[in-house]
Design an enzyme around this catalytic site. Sequence first.
Site, mmCIF file in Angstrom:
data_model
loop_
_atom_site.group_PDB
_atom_site.id
_atom_site.type_symbol
_atom_site.label_atom_id
_atom_site.label_comp_id
_atom_site.label_asym_id
_atom_site.label_seq_id
_atom_site.Cartn_x
_atom_site.Cartn_y
_atom_site.Cartn_z
ATOM 1 N N GLY A 33 102.947 30.147 -37.156
ATOM 2 C CA GLY A 33 104.076 29.229 -37.347
ATOM 3 C C GLY A 33 105.189 29.890 -38.140
ATOM 4 O O GLY A 33 105.081 31.045 -38.567
ATOM 5 N N GLY A 99 98.363 22.452 -35.941
ATOM 6 C CA GLY A 99 98.331 22.596 -34.486
ATOM 7 C C GLY A 99 99.633 22.259 -33.797
ATOM 8 O O GLY A 99 99.694 22.239 -32.568
ATOM 9 N N GLY A 101 101.936 24.172 -33.463
ATOM 10 C CA GLY A 101 102.199 25.359 -32.645
ATOM 11 C C GLY A 101 101.103 25.635 -31.632
ATOM 12 O O GLY A 101 101.162 26.631 -30.904
ATOM 13 N N GLU A 107 92.936 28.784 -35.783
ATOM 14 C CA GLU A 107 93.240 28.547 -37.203
ATOM 15 C C GLU A 107 92.031 27.931 -37.901
ATOM 16 O O GLU A 107 91.676 28.317 -39.021
ATOM 17 C CB GLU A 107 94.447 27.605 -37.323
HETATM 18 C C1 5RP Z 1 100.386 26.092 -35.756
HETATM 19 C C2 5RP Z 1 100.284 25.356 -37.033
HETATM 20 C C3 5RP Z 1 101.339 25.582 -38.055
HETATM 21 O O1 5RP Z 1 100.748 25.953 -39.256
HETATM 22 C C4 5RP Z 1 102.098 24.313 -38.263
HETATM 23 O O2 5RP Z 1 102.582 23.865 -37.004
HETATM 24 C C5 5RP Z 1 103.260 24.509 -39.237
HETATM 25 O O3 5RP Z 1 104.230 25.318 -38.658
HETATM 26 P P1 5RP Z 1 105.595 25.639 -39.397
HETATM 27 O O4 5RP Z 1 105.261 26.528 -40.550
HETATM 28 O O5 5RP Z 1 106.424 26.340 -38.334
HETATM 29 O O6 5RP Z 1 106.213 24.343 -39.827
HETATM 30 O O7 5RP Z 1 99.370 24.612 -37.284
HETATM 31 O O8 5RP Z 1 99.386 25.722 -34.867
#
Ligand code: 5RP
Length: 226
Positions: A33, A99, A101, A107
């Site tokens: 992310g 999640g 992303g 993860e």
């Molecule tokens: C990806 C994730 C990320 O940690 C979550 O979406 C946060 O993303 P960002 O730092 O871009 O806000 O779980 O699967």
Amino acid sequence: MNQDELKKAVAQAALDYIKPHLDDNSIIGVGTGSTANCFIDLLATIRNDFDGAVASSEATAERLKGHGIPVYDLNSSAPLDFYIDGADETNEHLELIKGGGGALTREKIVAEVSKTFICIADESKKVDILGDFPLPVEVVPMARSHVGREIVKLGGDPVYREGFTTDNGNVILDIHNMDLSRPIQVEERLNNVVGVVTNGLFARRPADVLLLGTSRGVQTITRDKS
Ligand code: 5RP
């Protein structure tokens, strides 16, 4: 500070947190992310202070390699001392929704085998009760409709993430309007639905440390394990 500056501040705080514990053999678990990307870019500045990393997604692996950081297979690296990752939401118990992303399964695996999970997030991610952010669920493609019907029975509204395939070749259902006031129970109940690979609730294995970027600076919140 704007949101990007807060992300950089928590990434720097994570680097400062782990740096005294690193040596030539250290392998660091790295999340996915935009906040995790800030951390990766900073990790490159101390490239000679550790061995390499385990990545929670193909995108993270590519970014790490782009900085010349070796990326190792988790099977030959675990247990890890540290896993650093962002979140979509966190509550005061450091239970998370992740999640957004789509990298939730890898993860969750890396978090599971790490001694200390450090979550880095800006203050917009802190909530009283999880669930405003839709809860991602990774599903084996042939089970999509079945899992969707089971989610409806559990009180949620599943939405198929169109045009998205996970690194594991699966699809994502994002659950809206689900009661997540008991996160551990919901996490376990969803994972028992046949066809679910995993879901984005990180409650059974929450973060250990939250580095939260606020306008007043980075707050360090440590989970009470008693
Ligand atoms: C990806 C994730 C990320 O940690 C979550 O979406 C946060 O993303 P960002 O730092 O871009 O806000 O779980 O699967």
